[in-house]
Design a protein around this motif. Structure first.
Motif, PDB file in Angstrom:
ATOM      1  N   PRO A   1      -8.111   4.781  10.062  1.00 23.80           N
ATOM      2  CA  PRO A   1      -8.438   6.118  10.563  1.00 23.80           C
ATOM      3  C   PRO A   1      -7.922   6.351  11.985  1.00 23.80           C
ATOM      4  CG  PRO A   1     -10.337   5.165   9.468  1.00 23.80           C
ATOM      5  CD  PRO A   1      -9.320   4.070   9.603  1.00 23.80           C
ATOM      6  N   ALA A   2      -7.985   5.321  12.823  1.00 20.33           N
ATOM      7  CA  ALA A   2      -7.522   5.457  14.205  1.00 20.33           C
ATOM      8  C   ALA A   2      -6.005   5.634  14.267  1.00 20.33           C
ATOM      9  CB  ALA A   2      -7.936   4.234  15.012  1.00 20.33           C
ATOM     10  N   ILE A   3      -5.272   4.876  13.426  1.00 16.27           N
ATOM     11  CA  ILE A   3      -3.807   4.996  13.397  1.00 16.27           C
ATOM     12  C   ILE A   3      -3.413   6.395  12.911  1.00 16.27           C
ATOM     13  CG2 ILE A   3      -1.676   4.143  12.338  1.00 16.27           C
ATOM     14  CD1 ILE A   3      -3.030   1.387  12.121  1.00 16.27           C
ATOM     15  N   ALA A   4      -4.060   6.860  11.841  1.00 18.51           N
ATOM     16  CA  ALA A   4      -3.757   8.193  11.321  1.00 18.51           C
ATOM     17  C   ALA A   4      -4.057   9.260  12.361  1.00 18.51           C
ATOM     18  CB  ALA A   4      -4.565   8.452  10.048  1.00 18.51           C
ATOM     19  N   ASP A   5      -5.211   9.139  13.035  1.00 11.24           N
ATOM     20  CA  ASP A   5      -5.593  10.113  14.060  1.00 11.24           C
ATOM     21  C   ASP A   5      -4.599  10.103  15.213  1.00 11.24           C
ATOM     22  OD1 ASP A   5      -7.670  12.002  15.155  1.00 11.24           O
ATOM     23  OD2 ASP A   5      -7.679  10.488  16.743  1.00 11.24           O
ATOM     24  N   TYR A   6      -4.149   8.916  15.591  1.00  8.09           N
ATOM     25  CA  TYR A   6      -3.183   8.812  16.697  1.00  8.09           C
ATOM     26  C   TYR A   6      -1.874   9.525  16.371  1.00  8.09           C
ATOM     27  CZ  TYR A   6      -0.187   6.834  20.293  1.00  8.09           C
ATOM     28  OH  TYR A   6       0.699   6.687  21.350  1.00  8.09           O
ATOM     29  N   PHE A   7      -1.441   9.418  15.134  1.00  2.00           N
ATOM     30  CA  PHE A   7      -0.190  10.067  14.721  1.00  2.00           C
ATOM     31  C   PHE A   7      -0.397  11.539  14.335  1.00  2.00           C
ATOM     32  CE2 PHE A   7       1.392   5.636  13.465  1.00  2.00           C
ATOM     33  CZ  PHE A   7       2.181   5.525  14.606  1.00  2.00           C
ATOM     34  N   GLY A   8      -1.670  11.978  14.286  1.00  2.00           N
ATOM     35  CA  GLY A   8      -1.942  13.369  13.954  1.00  2.00           C
ATOM     36  C   GLY A   8      -1.752  13.699  12.487  1.00  2.00           C
TER      37      GLY A   8
ATOM     38  N   MET B   1       0.844  -1.200   0.000  1.00  2.00           N
ATOM     39  CA  MET B   1       0.000   0.000   0.000  1.00  2.00           C
ATOM     40  C   MET B   1       0.874   1.244   0.000  1.00  2.00           C
ATOM     41  SD  MET B   1      -3.154  -0.756   2.563  1.00  2.00           S
ATOM     42  CE  MET B   1      -4.249  -2.131   2.348  1.00  2.00           C
ATOM     43  N   ILE B   2       1.403   1.584  -1.151  1.00  2.00           N
ATOM     44  CA  ILE B   2       2.243   2.753  -1.346  1.00  2.00           C
ATOM     45  C   ILE B   2       3.384   2.742  -0.341  1.00  2.00           C
ATOM     46  CG2 ILE B   2       2.324   5.232  -1.732  1.00  2.00           C
ATOM     47  CD1 ILE B   2       0.489   3.791  -3.631  1.00  2.00           C
ATOM     48  N   ALA B   3       3.265   3.473   0.790  1.00  2.00           N
ATOM     49  CA  ALA B   3       4.371   3.560   1.757  1.00  2.00           C
ATOM     50  C   ALA B   3       3.870   3.333   3.177  1.00  2.00           C
ATOM     51  CB  ALA B   3       5.054   4.912   1.634  1.00  2.00           C
ATOM     52  N   LEU B   4       2.767   2.593   3.317  1.00  2.00           N
ATOM     53  CA  LEU B   4       2.142   2.403   4.633  1.00  2.00           C
ATOM     54  C   LEU B   4       3.111   1.801   5.647  1.00  2.00           C
ATOM     55  CD1 LEU B   4      -0.291   2.428   6.498  1.00  2.00           C
ATOM     56  CD2 LEU B   4      -1.013   0.243   5.488  1.00  2.00           C
ATOM     57  N   SER B   5       3.788   0.732   5.276  1.00  2.00           N
ATOM     58  CA  SER B   5       4.687   0.046   6.217  1.00  2.00           C
ATOM     59  C   SER B   5       5.772   0.980   6.731  1.00  2.00           C
ATOM     60  CB  SER B   5       5.328  -1.169   5.538  1.00  2.00           C
ATOM     61  OG  SER B   5       4.353  -2.068   5.093  1.00  2.00           O
ATOM     62  N   ALA B   6       6.439   1.664   5.795  1.00  2.00           N
ATOM     63  CA  ALA B   6       7.519   2.573   6.186  1.00  2.00           C
ATOM     64  C   ALA B   6       6.997   3.717   7.039  1.00  2.00           C
ATOM     65  CB  ALA B   6       8.209   3.112   4.937  1.00  2.00           C
ATOM     66  N   ASN B   7       5.777   4.196   6.739  1.00  2.00           N
ATOM     67  CA  ASN B   7       5.233   5.332   7.486  1.00  2.00           C
ATOM     68  C   ASN B   7       4.825   4.966   8.897  1.00  2.00           C
ATOM     69  OD1 ASN B   7       5.667   7.249   5.539  1.00  2.00           O
ATOM     70  ND2 ASN B   7       3.640   7.052   4.600  1.00  2.00           N
ATOM     71  N   ILE B   8       4.271   3.774   9.089  1.00  2.00           N
ATOM     72  CA  ILE B   8       3.940   3.355  10.448  1.00  2.00           C
ATOM     73  C   ILE B   8       5.201   3.346  11.313  1.00  2.00           C
ATOM     74  CG2 ILE B   8       3.179   1.396  11.862  1.00  2.00           C
ATOM     75  CD1 ILE B   8       1.183   0.709   9.654  1.00  2.00           C
ATOM     76  N   LYS B   9       6.283   2.789  10.762  1.00  2.00           N
ATOM     77  CA  LYS B   9       7.546   2.770  11.502  1.00  2.00           C
ATOM     78  C   LYS B   9       8.087   4.175  11.722  1.00  2.00           C
ATOM     79  CE  LYS B   9      12.152   0.702  11.492  1.00  2.00           C
ATOM     80  NZ  LYS B   9      13.070  -0.238  10.788  1.00  2.00           N
ATOM     81  N   LYS B  10       8.013   4.998  10.692  1.00  2.00           N
ATOM     82  CA  LYS B  10       8.518   6.371  10.776  1.00  2.00           C
ATOM     83  C   LYS B  10       7.814   7.153  11.882  1.00  2.00           C
ATOM     84  CE  LYS B  10       8.166  10.738   8.244  1.00  2.00           C
ATOM     85  NZ  LYS B  10       7.645  11.385   7.021  1.00  2.00           N
ATOM     86  N   TYR B  11       6.483   7.125  11.871  1.00  2.00           N
ATOM     87  CA  TYR B  11       5.745   7.920  12.856  1.00  2.00           C
ATOM     88  C   TYR B  11       5.830   7.311  14.256  1.00  2.00           C
ATOM     89  CZ  TYR B  11       3.949  10.624   8.950  1.00  2.00           C
ATOM     90  OH  TYR B  11       3.856  11.427   7.851  1.00  2.00           O
TER      91      TYR B  11
ATOM     92  N   TYR C   1      -0.929  -5.954   6.511  1.00  2.00           N
ATOM     93  CA  TYR C   1      -1.328  -4.564   6.716  1.00  2.00           C
ATOM     94  C   TYR C   1      -2.398  -4.491   7.794  1.00  2.00           C
ATOM     95  CZ  TYR C   1       1.075  -3.865   2.291  1.00  2.00           C
ATOM     96  OH  TYR C   1       2.024  -3.833   1.304  1.00  2.00           O
ATOM     97  N   PRO C   2      -2.520  -3.359   8.463  1.00  2.00           N
ATOM     98  CA  PRO C   2      -3.586  -3.209   9.459  1.00  2.00           C
ATOM     99  C   PRO C   2      -4.957  -3.384   8.813  1.00  2.00           C
ATOM    100  CG  PRO C   2      -2.026  -1.358   9.549  1.00  2.00           C
ATOM    101  CD  PRO C   2      -1.716  -2.133   8.318  1.00  2.00           C
ATOM    102  N   ASP C   3      -5.921  -3.818   9.617  1.00  2.00           N
ATOM    103  CA  ASP C   3      -7.296  -3.877   9.138  1.00  2.00           C
ATOM    104  C   ASP C   3      -7.691  -2.493   8.639  1.00  2.00           C
ATOM    105  OD1 ASP C   3     -10.323  -3.604   9.457  1.00  2.00           O
ATOM    106  OD2 ASP C   3     -10.019  -5.766   9.752  1.00  2.00           O
ATOM    107  N   ILE C   4      -8.403  -2.453   7.508  1.00  2.00           N
ATOM    108  CA  ILE C   4      -8.746  -1.169   6.907  1.00  2.00           C
ATOM    109  C   ILE C   4      -9.545  -0.281   7.841  1.00  2.00           C
ATOM    110  CG2 ILE C   4     -10.906  -1.933   5.831  1.00  2.00           C
ATOM    111  CD1 ILE C   4      -9.971  -0.290   3.327  1.00  2.00           C
ATOM    112  N   GLN C   5     -10.330  -0.921   8.740  1.00  2.00           N
ATOM    113  CA  GLN C   5     -11.116  -0.136   9.692  1.00  2.00           C
ATOM    114  C   GLN C   5     -10.245   0.506  10.764  1.00  2.00           C
ATOM    115  OE1 GLN C   5     -13.982  -3.024  11.089  1.00  2.00           O
ATOM    116  NE2 GLN C   5     -15.385  -2.630   9.376  1.00  2.00           N
ATOM    117  N   LEU C   6      -8.990   0.032  10.875  1.00  2.00           N
ATOM    118  CA  LEU C   6      -8.078   0.565  11.882  1.00  2.00           C
ATOM    119  C   LEU C   6      -7.291   1.779  11.373  1.00  2.00           C
ATOM    120  CD1 LEU C   6      -7.303  -0.148  14.786  1.00  2.00           C
ATOM    121  CD2 LEU C   6      -5.506  -1.647  13.883  1.00  2.00           C
TER     122      LEU C   6
END
Length: 365
Positions: free
Chosen positions: A49-56, A1-11, A42-47
């Motif tokens: 929005p919560a991950i993005a919100d947590y990282f701001g 998914m584009i750069a999802l994996s790297a971004n989760i680690k980055k944030y 990858y995280p469940d798609i329903q998760l």
């Protein structure tokens, strides 16, 4: 998914969290977070929005879509800039790039190209050019202070040297230029020892063209076309210029592709000197050659395969040519032929034939 994996680690790292701590926030296992970051799952798609919100951040930012959109837009900008360069629309490019670097202030490729265009612009307004070169130095210093990509840094440093030279700050330019790598440390020189097969052939052909053109330029520089070296006679300058052509002929064997403008210029330089010492036959010969190569340049096909011994099979493309003016090579030669120095040959049939040859490619005639 584009750069999802790297971004989760980055944030996660930006928040100075462990995988265990992040797993606790979202009520998943540490192994699940590890697999997210490794790209195995990858995280469940329903998760999301919560991950993005947590990282701001937005979901697009989490997915890397913002970077993807930015890359597509900057690619479109560079495509437009290169097309303008082929048309000689440098001033237009400067405006485009100035707007682009406001939107993308950390895009050092755009910044580097802006430096190049600032130095490349052609104008009769000396004050405008001075400001261009000063701005180019300012941007180059910014790149050198902020950017870690060595290729981009090298390009910025090279353009800074050009800016200093164009401003007449020669000693500063020399101080930087003396720190540049010597030829034997260049990638063109070293890769010939590392590549093999077709990769080696292609590299050697491209390196030969680069070195032939640059060596020809060095020889031309030795001819002192500005007539500053009083120890050189006009005959000396002519002889040296002819050597520059000989070097090019060794590699190209008369088939110059998108380098035809170089030959047009060199023959024009020689004609401009031979006419001063009354060598009319030689003058006419070099004007004929200048016309031949000017027409060759102005009528280039989109693609051309070279056939010389050293460049056989190499394909040159018209769209790799850039210029800082809107006139053609034939137009440049046409204007130079108006000079009084050519009055002694103006009424000859050969001179008239040169004009007839280039006139169809001169705009406004």
């Amino acid at each position: 998914m584009i750069a999802l994996s790297a971004n989760i680690k980055k944030y996660r790292l930006e928040k100075e969290m462990t995988q265990t701590q992040l797993a606790s926030v979202f009520n998943v296992s540490e192994q699940a977070v590890s697999r997210w970051e490794n790209g195995n799952t990858y995280p469940d798609i329903q998760l999301l929005p919560a991950i993005a919100d947590y990282f701001g951040i937005t979901i697009d930012e989490l997915m890397g879509m913002e970077n993807y959109k930015d890359e597509r837009e900057t690619d479109k900008i560079m495509e437009e800039v290169r097309e303008n360069d082929r048309k000689g629309l440098v001033s237009k490019n400067i405006k485009i790039l100035q707007e682009a670097v406001v939107k993308y202030p950390k895009n050092y490729v755009l910044l580097n190209y802006l430096i190049h265009e600032l130095n490349f612009e052609y104008s009769d307004d000396e004050e405008k050019l001075r400001k261009n070169h000063e701005k180019a130095i300012e941007i180059a210093d910014r790149i050198l202070n902020e950017c870690t990509d060595q290729v981009i840094r090298n390009a910025a440093n090279f353009e800074k040297i050009n800016s200093l030279e164009l401003l007449g700050r020669t000693e500063e330019a020399i101080a930087l230029a003396e720190k540049l790598p010597i030829i034997s440390m260049s990638y063109e020189f070293k890769l010939k020892d590392l590549y093999t097969g077709e990769r080696l052939k292609l590299h050697c052909k491209e390196a030969l063209m680069t070195y032939a053109q640059n060596m020809s330029g060095i020889i031309e520089r030795m001819s002192d076309l500005g007539f500053q070296d009083e120890s050189l006679s006009i005959e000396d300058r002519i002889s040296i210029c002819k050597k520059a052509i000989e070097i090019l002929n060794v590699v190209y064997e008369g088939e110059y592709g998108n380098g035809a403008w170089i030959l047009a210029n060199k023959h024009r330089y020689i004609a401009a000197m031979t006419v001063l010492i009354g060598k009319t036959e030689e003058t006419l010969y070099h004007l004929e050659e200048a016309a031949k190569y000017a027409v060759m340049h102005d009528t280039l096909p989109e693609k051309q395969t070279l056939h010389s011994t050293l460049l056989s099979g190499y394909e040159v493309r018209k769209d790799t040519l850039f210029k800082n003016h809107a006139f053609t090579e034939c137009g440049e030669l046409f204007d130079r032929l108006k000079q009084e120095r050519y009055d002694i040959v103006r009424d000859t049939e050969r001179f008239k034939a040169v004009l007839d040859k280039i006139t169809p490619y001169v705009e406004g005639v």
